[in-house]
Design a protein around this motif. Structure first.
Motif, PDB file in Angstrom:
ATOM      1  N   UNK A 197       0.820  -1.207   0.000  1.00  0.00           N
ATOM      2  CA  UNK A 197       0.000   0.000   0.000  1.00  0.00           C
ATOM      3  C   UNK A 197       0.853   1.257   0.000  1.00  0.00           C
ATOM      4  N   UNK A 198       0.362   2.266  -0.719  1.00  0.00           N
ATOM      5  CA  UNK A 198       1.061   3.535  -0.809  1.00  0.00           C
ATOM      6  C   UNK A 198       0.099   4.661  -1.109  1.00  0.00           C
ATOM      7  N   UNK A 199       0.610   5.871  -1.346  1.00  0.00           N
ATOM      8  CA  UNK A 199      -0.262   7.038  -1.567  1.00  0.00           C
ATOM      9  C   UNK A 199      -1.196   6.900  -2.758  1.00  0.00           C
ATOM     10  N   UNK A 200      -0.838   6.081  -3.749  1.00  0.00           N
ATOM     11  CA  UNK A 200      -1.657   5.951  -4.953  1.00  0.00           C
ATOM     12  C   UNK A 200      -2.499   4.685  -4.976  1.00  0.00           C
ATOM     13  N   UNK A 201      -2.483   3.918  -3.896  1.00  0.00           N
ATOM     14  CA  UNK A 201      -3.187   2.639  -3.867  1.00  0.00           C
ATOM     15  C   UNK A 201      -4.675   2.832  -3.588  1.00  0.00           C
ATOM     16  N   UNK A 202      -5.512   2.314  -4.470  1.00  0.00           N
ATOM     17  CA  UNK A 202      -6.949   2.308  -4.200  1.00  0.00           C
ATOM     18  C   UNK A 202      -7.272   1.266  -3.148  1.00  0.00           C
ATOM     19  N   UNK A 203      -8.226   1.596  -2.294  1.00  0.00           N
ATOM     20  CA  UNK A 203      -8.582   0.717  -1.180  1.00  0.00           C
ATOM     21  C   UNK A 203     -10.083   0.748  -0.983  1.00  0.00           C
ATOM     22  N   UNK A 204     -10.661  -0.376  -0.603  1.00  0.00           N
ATOM     23  CA  UNK A 204     -12.080  -0.405  -0.255  1.00  0.00           C
ATOM     24  C   UNK A 204     -12.391   0.610   0.839  1.00  0.00           C
ATOM     25  N   UNK A 205     -13.464   1.368   0.641  1.00  0.00           N
ATOM     26  CA  UNK A 205     -14.002   2.186   1.715  1.00  0.00           C
ATOM     27  C   UNK A 205     -15.045   1.426   2.517  1.00  0.00           C
ATOM     28  N   UNK A 206     -15.583   0.361   1.889  1.00  0.00           N
ATOM     29  CA  UNK A 206     -16.718  -0.359   2.457  1.00  0.00           C
ATOM     30  C   UNK A 206     -17.810   0.645   2.833  1.00  0.00           C
ATOM     31  N   UNK A 207     -18.298   0.639   4.050  1.00  0.00           N
ATOM     32  CA  UNK A 207     -19.484   1.446   4.346  1.00  0.00           C
ATOM     33  C   UNK A 207     -19.213   2.932   4.493  1.00  0.00           C
ATOM     34  N   UNK A 208     -17.961   3.357   4.439  1.00  0.00           N
ATOM     35  CA  UNK A 208     -17.701   4.792   4.304  1.00  0.00           C
ATOM     36  C   UNK A 208     -18.352   5.298   3.013  1.00  0.00           C
ATOM     37  N   UNK A 209     -18.536   4.381   2.058  1.00  0.00           N
ATOM     38  CA  UNK A 209     -19.235   4.704   0.813  1.00  0.00           C
ATOM     39  C   UNK A 209     -20.594   5.336   1.096  1.00  0.00           C
ATOM     40  N   UNK A 210     -21.293   4.844   2.091  1.00  0.00           N
ATOM     41  CA  UNK A 210     -22.629   5.352   2.413  1.00  0.00           C
ATOM     42  C   UNK A 210     -22.597   6.850   2.694  1.00  0.00           C
ATOM     43  N   UNK A 211     -21.613   7.278   3.461  1.00  0.00           N
ATOM     44  CA  UNK A 211     -21.528   8.695   3.812  1.00  0.00           C
ATOM     45  C   UNK A 211     -21.234   9.552   2.592  1.00  0.00           C
ATOM     46  N   UNK A 212     -20.448   9.016   1.655  1.00  0.00           N
ATOM     47  CA  UNK A 212     -20.192   9.731   0.401  1.00  0.00           C
ATOM     48  C   UNK A 212     -21.490   9.871  -0.392  1.00  0.00           C
ATOM     49  N   UNK A 213     -22.298   8.819  -0.419  1.00  0.00           N
ATOM     50  CA  UNK A 213     -23.588   8.885  -1.106  1.00  0.00           C
ATOM     51  C   UNK A 213     -24.472   9.967  -0.489  1.00  0.00           C
ATOM     52  N   UNK A 214     -24.404  10.107   0.826  1.00  0.00           N
ATOM     53  CA  UNK A 214     -25.161  11.172   1.474  1.00  0.00           C
ATOM     54  C   UNK A 214     -24.776  12.543   0.950  1.00  0.00           C
ATOM     55  N   UNK A 215     -23.492  12.776   0.755  1.00  0.00           N
ATOM     56  CA  UNK A 215     -23.040  14.057   0.189  1.00  0.00           C
ATOM     57  C   UNK A 215     -23.565  14.232  -1.229  1.00  0.00           C
ATOM     58  N   UNK A 216     -23.536  13.152  -2.007  1.00  0.00           N
ATOM     59  CA  UNK A 216     -23.982  13.227  -3.398  1.00  0.00           C
ATOM     60  C   UNK A 216     -25.470  13.552  -3.494  1.00  0.00           C
ATOM     61  N   UNK A 217     -26.254  13.056  -2.542  1.00  0.00           N
ATOM     62  CA  UNK A 217     -27.676  13.396  -2.568  1.00  0.00           C
ATOM     63  C   UNK A 217     -27.867  14.900  -2.373  1.00  0.00           C
ATOM     64  N   UNK A 218     -27.077  15.475  -1.478  1.00  0.00           N
ATOM     65  CA  UNK A 218     -27.183  16.910  -1.257  1.00  0.00           C
ATOM     66  C   UNK A 218     -26.811  17.717  -2.478  1.00  0.00           C
ATOM     67  N   UNK A 219     -25.789  17.264  -3.206  1.00  0.00           N
ATOM     68  CA  UNK A 219     -25.408  17.950  -4.445  1.00  0.00           C
ATOM     69  C   UNK A 219     -26.540  17.857  -5.470  1.00  0.00           C
TER      70      UNK A 219
END
Length: 358
Positions: A78-100
């Motif tokens: 793992x490093x600064x450019x490595x993609x990683x699962x957010x798992x349920x942190x994804x839900x909180x991002x979706x909440x932001x997207x609904x507001x947009x």
């Protein structure tokens, strides 16, 4: 979330408020963290990024066995450019997207009937109370329907996994038996987030990942991401987003700056105010808003938390300008929270304290 976890966040984050202001590179924290991982004192940590007043003051990465949405992908350096699962942190991002999307008039207001947005399921208007579920009830996981994610996410009886296996994920979520009056009982529910993402997709004409790319990721300078899709080709709104630790921290900075990034309004401040208003209590001192966990330090300062299976976490204390993102590989471990809490309590907060005193 365990009571111990709640106390760890409340006590640790409140310490940041005791200091003045200044920033700098926290090399000491990085070296101490590396030593702890090397001694197996902290288990499963893949990466951590600490941001103070918009500046990245420390980060550290470690090799470890990893997964991509439940599928093992082997040992990853793992490093600064490595993609990683957010798992349920994804839900909180979706909440932001609904507001947009709401600010663009693309989705219904939060007090709208949820079933009204799915006319293809008219047969579900069965007088059970399902008709009373609102969009806000989905955003706050208070739909009142039967849902159980207590089983491991490898078990098809887990409601989120059953949704992914269903022929029609949206019907599956909406036709669960009613067990409580809508808006009265909090039940952890990834299906509710799938419905929210569907409203965004229908209203904008874009799948959630493409909408996120243009409205959230690009304004934040996030160039690399992945949003894993289920067998039906639909991006998993509950758990499918993959980002780097640095880019997850950028989302935290956006929130700490009241929705503004590089001088541009990305998420309306009014939506953040609504999202971080306690709507339902999970346990004493620990609340839930629009897909975000909420608590407060002893002086009343807000602490905002997004949590994901395995030790994924984004923690934000807006008034202190303090953001910590952590990734770990302790998937399906009930004690996975300990790794990210220890990074926060034992490493990030003390280092920020020293910087604040300079």
């Amino acid at each position: 979330m365990a009571h111990r976890e709640k106390l760890g966040f409340v006590l640790a984050l409140s310490l940041v408020l005791c200091f003045g202001s200044s920033v700098g590179w926290a090399q000491d924290m990085q070296e101490r963290l590396k030593a702890a991982v090397g001694a197996n004192d902290i288990v499963g940590l893949h990466g951590a990024v600490v941001v103070l007043d918009g500046d990245r003051i420390a980060e550290a990465y470690f090799p470890g066995e990893d997964e991509r949405w439940g599928t093992p992908i082997g040992l990853i350096d793992h490093g600064p450019e490595t993609l990683h699962d957010l798992r349920s942190v994804t839900k909180s991002v979706v909440g932001l997207l609904y507001g947009i999307a709401l600010s663009e008039g693309a989705v219904p207001p939060v007090d709208a009937s949820l079933l009204d947005q799915f006319p293809e399921y008219a047969d579900l208007r069965d007088g059970s109370g399902r008709e009373d579920i609102t969009v806000a009830d989905a955003l706050t996981m208070q739909m009142g329907t039967q849902w159980d994610e207590s089983l491991p996410y490898t078990d098809p009886r887990n409601s989120e996994i059953a949704m992914e296996l269903a022929e029609d994920r949206y019907r599956f979520v909406l036709d669960r038996p009613m067990v409580a009056e809508p808006g009265t009982t909090w039940t952890y529910n990834g299906g509710a987030v799938a419905l929210i993402a569907k409203l965004i997709a229908d209203g904008t004409g874009q799948d959630i990942d493409l909408f996120a790319q243009t409205r959230l990721f690009e304004p934040l300078g996030i160039e690399s991401y992945e949003w894993v899709r289920g067998n039906d080709g639909v991006p998993s709104a509950a758990s499918g987003l993959r980002l780097t630790a640095r880019d997850l921290a950028k989302i935290g900075v956006l929130i700490a700056q009241n929705g503004v990034y590089d001088g541009r309004v990305v998420v309306p401040a009014t939506w953040l105010d609504s999202s971080f208003r306690a709507v339902t209590s999970i346990q004493p001192g620990f609340d839930y808003g629009y897909l975000w966990y909420l608590t407060k330090g002893p002086n009343g300062d807000a602490i905002l938390i997004a949590v994901g299976n395995g030790g994924q976490r984004l923690t934000i204390q807006p008034n202190a300008g303090f953001v910590v993102s952590t990734f770990a590989g302790n998937y399906n471990d009930p004690d996975a929270w300990q790794t990210s809490v220890r990074v926060l309590v034992e490493f990030a907060v003390p280092e920020v304290g020293k910087l604040r005193q300079q």
